[in-house]
Design an enzyme around this catalytic site. Structure first.
Site, PDB file in Angstrom:
ATOM      1  CG  HIS A   1       4.584  28.655 -42.177  1.00 26.99           C
ATOM      2  ND1 HIS A   1       3.800  29.201 -43.170  1.00 26.99           N
ATOM      3  CD2 HIS A   1       3.897  27.566 -41.732  1.00 26.99           C
ATOM      4  CE1 HIS A   1       2.694  28.489 -43.317  1.00 26.99           C
ATOM      5  NE2 HIS A   1       2.731  27.486 -42.458  1.00 26.99           N
TER       6      HIS A   1
ATOM      7  CG  HIS B   1       0.544  22.661 -47.293  1.00 30.02           C
ATOM      8  ND1 HIS B   1      -0.619  23.001 -47.969  1.00 30.02           N
ATOM      9  CD2 HIS B   1       0.316  22.981 -45.996  1.00 30.02           C
ATOM     10  CE1 HIS B   1      -1.493  23.497 -47.117  1.00 30.02           C
ATOM     11  NE2 HIS B   1      -0.962  23.497 -45.911  1.00 30.02           N
TER      12      HIS B   1
END
Length: 247
Positions: A10, A52
């Site tokens: 991730h 992100h």
């Protein structure tokens, strides 16, 4: 409908390195991961960068929005020191730099299109076109390509129009009513969901629809085994130290 690796690191290196940095990719590789998930949005000059949050401050030192700054300015910002002094000097990498590293190390990519608010269509289009350009030889040779994914339906539609040869996955937190119809309309090959919102019945229904089923973010071996037994095809994890990489 899931020809891709089963376990993905991730944001590059999970909890062991500053997310969405080249250091994270190096960390994931050190743990045997040759499959990663990371996020892409646009800088102010339209260059796709790997980050992100649309706002600076959590993982990137600074204030304001990512799309207030050029890719070069973001690359000069501090994106590693928050995690630890060993990572000081890591900047926000460009999408091109991340793809180049992954290709050189034979790392497969789940590229999440993460548009800043109001930039869904240009982000979907730009990321798809950039991915197509980076993988033109692989497309011509019929090799395995990255998978594009997004929570944004508008971004997925823009990506399909720009580069229909690239497969796409639809990201949701909880699988919504009417998901099968929407997935068909979007032309996606997979549904990606929060594993905590998944049930065995929903997993079976997704598989019966002929879609790949991917979950985020699975952090214990026990839960990973349970989900795989339900028919889940793949998942990303923050705990690359606990869950071994598989092809």
């Amino acid at each position: 409908m899931w020809p891709y690796p089963r376990t993905l690191a991730h944001r590059g290196g999970g909890t062991l390195a500053p997310e969405n940095t080249l250091a994270a990719l190096r960390c994931g590789l050190a743990y045997g991961y040759r499959a990663v998930e990371f996020d892409v949005m646009l800088a102010s000059d339209g260059v796709p960068v790997v980050v992100h949050d649309p706002e600076l401050g959590r993982t990137v030192a600074g204030s304001g929005l990512v799309n207030d700054y050029t890719a070069a300015q973001l690359g000069a910002m501090e994106a590693g020191a928050w995690f630890g002094p060993a990572f000081a000097g890591e900047g926000v990498p460009t999408f091109a730099a991340v793809v180049d590293y992954c290709k050189a190390q034979r790392i497969w990519m789940n590229i999440e299109i993460k548009p800043a608010p109001g930039f869904d269509v240009p982000t979907g289009k730009t990321v798809a076109l950039a991915t197509r350009d980076h993988f033109s030889k692989e497309i011509a040779a019929g090799e395995l390509l990255p998978l594009l994914s997004s929570f944004s339906i508008a971004a997925l539609e823009a990506a399909r129009q720009a580069a229909p040869e690239l497969a796409r996955g639809w990201l949701v937190e909880q699988i919504p009513d009417g998901w099968a119809r929407t997935a068909r309309e979007l032309g996606v090959v997979a549904l990606h969901c929060d594993h905590q919102q998944l049930t065995p019945e929903l997993a079976a229904a997704v598989k019966e629809e002929g879609l790949g089923l991917f979950c985020y973010t699975v952090n214990t071996p026990e839960r990973a085994s349970e989900l795989l037994a339900w028919g889940v095809d793949g998942f990303c994890t923050d705990r690359i130290d606990l869950i071994g990489a598989t092809e």
